[in-house]
Scaffold this motif. Structure first.
Motif, PDB file in Angstrom:
ATOM      1  N   LEU A   1       7.188  13.345  16.192  1.00 60.21           N
ATOM      2  CA  LEU A   1       7.282  11.900  16.009  1.00 60.21           C
ATOM      3  C   LEU A   1       6.886  11.515  14.588  1.00 60.21           C
ATOM      4  O   LEU A   1       7.543  10.682  13.947  1.00 60.21           O
ATOM      5  N   ALA A   2       5.817  12.126  14.069  1.00 60.78           N
ATOM      6  CA  ALA A   2       5.386  11.823  12.699  1.00 60.78           C
ATOM      7  C   ALA A   2       6.509  12.124  11.716  1.00 60.78           C
ATOM      8  O   ALA A   2       6.786  11.335  10.803  1.00 60.78           O
ATOM      9  N   GLU A   3       7.183  13.264  11.893  1.00 60.63           N
ATOM     10  CA  GLU A   3       8.294  13.624  10.993  1.00 60.63           C
ATOM     11  C   GLU A   3       9.440  12.626  11.115  1.00 60.63           C
ATOM     12  O   GLU A   3      10.058  12.248  10.108  1.00 60.63           O
ATOM     13  N   THR A   4       9.714  12.164  12.333  1.00 59.76           N
ATOM     14  CA  THR A   4      10.777  11.182  12.542  1.00 59.76           C
ATOM     15  C   THR A   4      10.469   9.880  11.803  1.00 59.76           C
ATOM     16  O   THR A   4      11.348   9.289  11.173  1.00 59.76           O
ATOM     17  N   LEU A   5       9.219   9.435  11.852  1.00 61.29           N
ATOM     18  CA  LEU A   5       8.842   8.169  11.227  1.00 61.29           C
ATOM     19  C   LEU A   5       8.736   8.290   9.706  1.00 61.29           C
ATOM     20  O   LEU A   5       9.023   7.335   8.976  1.00 61.29           O
TER      21      LEU A   5
ATOM     22  N   SER B   1       0.828  -1.207   0.000  1.00 60.69           N
ATOM     23  CA  SER B   1       0.000   0.000   0.000  1.00 60.69           C
ATOM     24  C   SER B   1       0.863   1.259   0.000  1.00 60.69           C
ATOM     25  O   SER B   1       0.509   2.269  -0.590  1.00 60.69           O
ATOM     26  N   PHE B   2       1.983   1.214   0.710  1.00 59.80           N
ATOM     27  CA  PHE B   2       2.938   2.324   0.762  1.00 59.80           C
ATOM     28  C   PHE B   2       2.274   3.642   1.159  1.00 59.80           C
ATOM     29  O   PHE B   2       2.652   4.703   0.668  1.00 59.80           O
ATOM     30  N   ASP B   3       1.297   3.592   2.064  1.00 59.94           N
ATOM     31  CA  ASP B   3       0.639   4.811   2.498  1.00 59.94           C
ATOM     32  C   ASP B   3       1.603   5.611   3.366  1.00 59.94           C
ATOM     33  O   ASP B   3       2.027   5.156   4.425  1.00 59.94           O
ATOM     34  N   GLY B   4       1.958   6.798   2.922  1.00 61.66           N
ATOM     35  CA  GLY B   4       2.898   7.644   3.646  1.00 61.66           C
ATOM     36  C   GLY B   4       4.307   7.590   3.100  1.00 61.66           C
ATOM     37  O   GLY B   4       5.087   8.510   3.299  1.00 61.66           O
ATOM     38  N   VAL B   5       4.658   6.490   2.430  1.00 64.32           N
ATOM     39  CA  VAL B   5       6.037   6.272   1.957  1.00 64.32           C
ATOM     40  C   VAL B   5       7.008   6.679   3.075  1.00 64.32           C
ATOM     41  O   VAL B   5       7.876   7.536   2.910  1.00 64.32           O
ATOM     42  N   HIS B   6       6.824   6.045   4.235  1.00 67.74           N
ATOM     43  CA  HIS B   6       7.605   6.375   5.434  1.00 67.74           C
ATOM     44  C   HIS B   6       8.973   5.684   5.410  1.00 67.74           C
ATOM     45  O   HIS B   6       9.329   5.019   4.416  1.00 67.74           O
ATOM     46  N   LEU B   7       9.734   5.821   6.482  1.00 70.27           N
ATOM     47  CA  LEU B   7      11.095   5.284   6.509  1.00 70.27           C
ATOM     48  C   LEU B   7      11.125   3.766   6.347  1.00 70.27           C
ATOM     49  O   LEU B   7      12.062   3.220   5.754  1.00 70.27           O
ATOM     50  N   GLY B   8      10.105   3.070   6.861  1.00 67.29           N
ATOM     51  CA  GLY B   8      10.033   1.626   6.651  1.00 67.29           C
ATOM     52  C   GLY B   8       9.859   1.296   5.180  1.00 67.29           C
ATOM     53  O   GLY B   8      10.515   0.389   4.648  1.00 67.29           O
TER      54      GLY B   8
ATOM     55  N   ILE C   1      11.888   2.325  15.285  1.00 67.06           N
ATOM     56  CA  ILE C   1      12.374   3.601  15.788  1.00 67.06           C
ATOM     57  C   ILE C   1      11.754   3.819  17.157  1.00 67.06           C
ATOM     58  O   ILE C   1      10.546   3.641  17.341  1.00 67.06           O
ATOM     59  N   ARG C   2      12.586   4.137  18.129  1.00 67.55           N
ATOM     60  CA  ARG C   2      12.137   4.344  19.516  1.00 67.55           C
ATOM     61  C   ARG C   2      11.395   3.131  20.052  1.00 67.55           C
ATOM     62  O   ARG C   2      10.373   3.248  20.739  1.00 67.55           O
ATOM     63  N   GLY C   3      11.894   1.947  19.693  1.00 72.56           N
ATOM     64  CA  GLY C   3      11.388   0.719  20.288  1.00 72.56           C
ATOM     65  C   GLY C   3      10.151   0.124  19.661  1.00 72.56           C
ATOM     66  O   GLY C   3       9.670  -0.911  20.126  1.00 72.56           O
ATOM     67  N   SER C   4       9.614   0.758  18.609  1.00 70.32           N
ATOM     68  CA  SER C   4       8.407   0.224  17.969  1.00 70.32           C
ATOM     69  C   SER C   4       8.557   0.274  16.452  1.00 70.32           C
ATOM     70  O   SER C   4       9.331   1.068  15.906  1.00 70.32           O
ATOM     71  N   ARG C   5       7.792  -0.592  15.790  1.00 68.18           N
ATOM     72  CA  ARG C   5       7.868  -0.691  14.334  1.00 68.18           C
ATOM     73  C   ARG C   5       7.350   0.585  13.673  1.00 68.18           C
ATOM     74  O   ARG C   5       6.363   1.171  14.107  1.00 68.18           O
ATOM     75  N   VAL C   6       8.033   1.002  12.621  1.00 70.23           N
ATOM     76  CA  VAL C   6       7.564   2.126  11.826  1.00 70.23           C
ATOM     77  C   VAL C   6       6.397   1.640  10.971  1.00 70.23           C
ATOM     78  O   VAL C   6       6.526   0.673  10.222  1.00 70.23           O
ATOM     79  N   SER C   7       5.246   2.283  11.092  1.00 69.31           N
ATOM     80  CA  SER C   7       4.068   1.856  10.342  1.00 69.31           C
ATOM     81  C   SER C   7       3.175   3.055  10.056  1.00 69.31           C
ATOM     82  O   SER C   7       3.239   4.080  10.738  1.00 69.31           O
TER      83      SER C   7
END
Length: 327
Positions: A183-187, A27-34, A162-168
């Protein structure tokens, strides 16, 4: 040599030249760091094999097809997603319409029709928990088995934490809803933005003493609802972005319950500080910085007008304390 970016809409638009590639599906919603880590794996494999990279996505997203209005709000619209995938290095995006026909494909038929007949894939990058096909019957093991039979390889993706939890996407959505933009910007690996074309409105903002640039969200439901301080960038919509302007402001994203009533479509309204130009037809990227308040329904337009003036003053004070990084 880099391939030209290409959006392919539907299997029927695949051509013989599209066969032979390295692909990923999601789905790649957000195209985040993960997601970006997956694309990096994809790009590495594509480089090693001298093949173009392809991201396979779906419209609507599968969970939207099944859940409808109950599905979580998207982090980005379709156009934003495709451009973000291109920006992180994907060369081709294949968008498949998720409908009853696609839903009804068995896992084996999905592999045969889309991956083999359509794309002629040589390598596939997916998570080891990836499920696909009718009733989600296909899995990583089936991909490996059919890959061995048909001449393609399969590689799983590492989970990024990141910070102990999965990037999603879910975690980013929760951060936005909690007003935790840091936090949103970090992820995400970048500030959270909504981008769209400025459209004419009803000029109500001008009557209320706060002219606004209106970005219609169409069917898109933003994960944000409320009033926010924003940093905006207006461009002419071209890649060169000539005439770019960076302007601070205050934005309301939601349904304007005081003036629209029931059944309103979502709208992003931005009051740009100290700006009187014409933005109609231009692309406006709106970066959300800080939440001022929730969206409210007021008893009268006079009360709404007073609250808007208060929002603008609060936003200006916030910007005095939080100037743009380059200032």
């Amino acid at each position: 040599m880099a391939q030209e970016r290409e959006l392919i809409r539907g299997l029927h638009n695949l051509r013989p030249r599209h066969r032979g590639c390295v692909a990923t599906i999601g789905s790649f919603d957000g195209v985040h760091l993960g997601h970006q880590a997956i694309i990096a794996q994809l790009q590495q494999s594509a480089f090693e094999q001298g093949l173009p990279s392809v991201a396979i996505i779906f419209e609507p997203q599968p969970h939207e097809f099944f859940s409808g209005e109950q599905a979580p709000a998207r982090l980005m619209r379709f156009k934003e997603k495709v451009l973000a995938l291109f920006d992180v290095g994907v060369e081709r995006v294949l968008c498949l319409q998720f409908n009853d026909t696609l839903r009804g494909l068995s896992a084996e038929a999905f592999i045969q029709r889309i991956l083999l007949d359509g794309l002629g894939i040589r390598h596939l990058v997916v998570g080891d928990d990836f499920r696909f096909g009718c009733d989600r019957s296909g899995d990583y093991s089936l991909l490996q088995t059919m890959g061995a039979q048909h001449g393609f390889t399969v590689e799983d993706t590492a989970t990024m934490e990141i910070r102990g939890s999965r990037v999603s996407s879910t975690r980013i959505r929760e951060a936005l809803q909690n007003g935790d933009f840091e936090l949103a910007e970090t992820l995400l690996g970048r500030p959270y933005k909504i981008t769209g074309r400025v459209a004419p409105g009803r000029s109500l903002g001008r009557q209320l003493g706060a002219p606004t640039a209106n970005v219609r969200l169409q069917r898109y439901r933003s994960p944000l609802v409320g009033v926010y301080t924003v940093r905006t960038t207006a461009t002419d919509g071209s890649e060169l972005a000539t005439g770019r302007q960076d302007i601070d402001g205050v934005a309301n994203v939601g349904f304007r319950p005081t003036v629209e009533g029931e059944g309103a479509r979502p709208l992003l309204e931005v009051n740009l500080f100290d700006f009187n130009g014409n933005l109609y037809g231009r692309e406006l990227a709106v970066e959300f910085c800080h939440k001022l308040r929730n969206e409210e329904k007021f008893a009268s337009l006079d009360i709404l007008k007073a609250r808007i003036a208060e929002d603008i003053e609060n936003a200006r004070q916030w910007f005095k304390q939080n100037p743009r990084p380059h200032q």
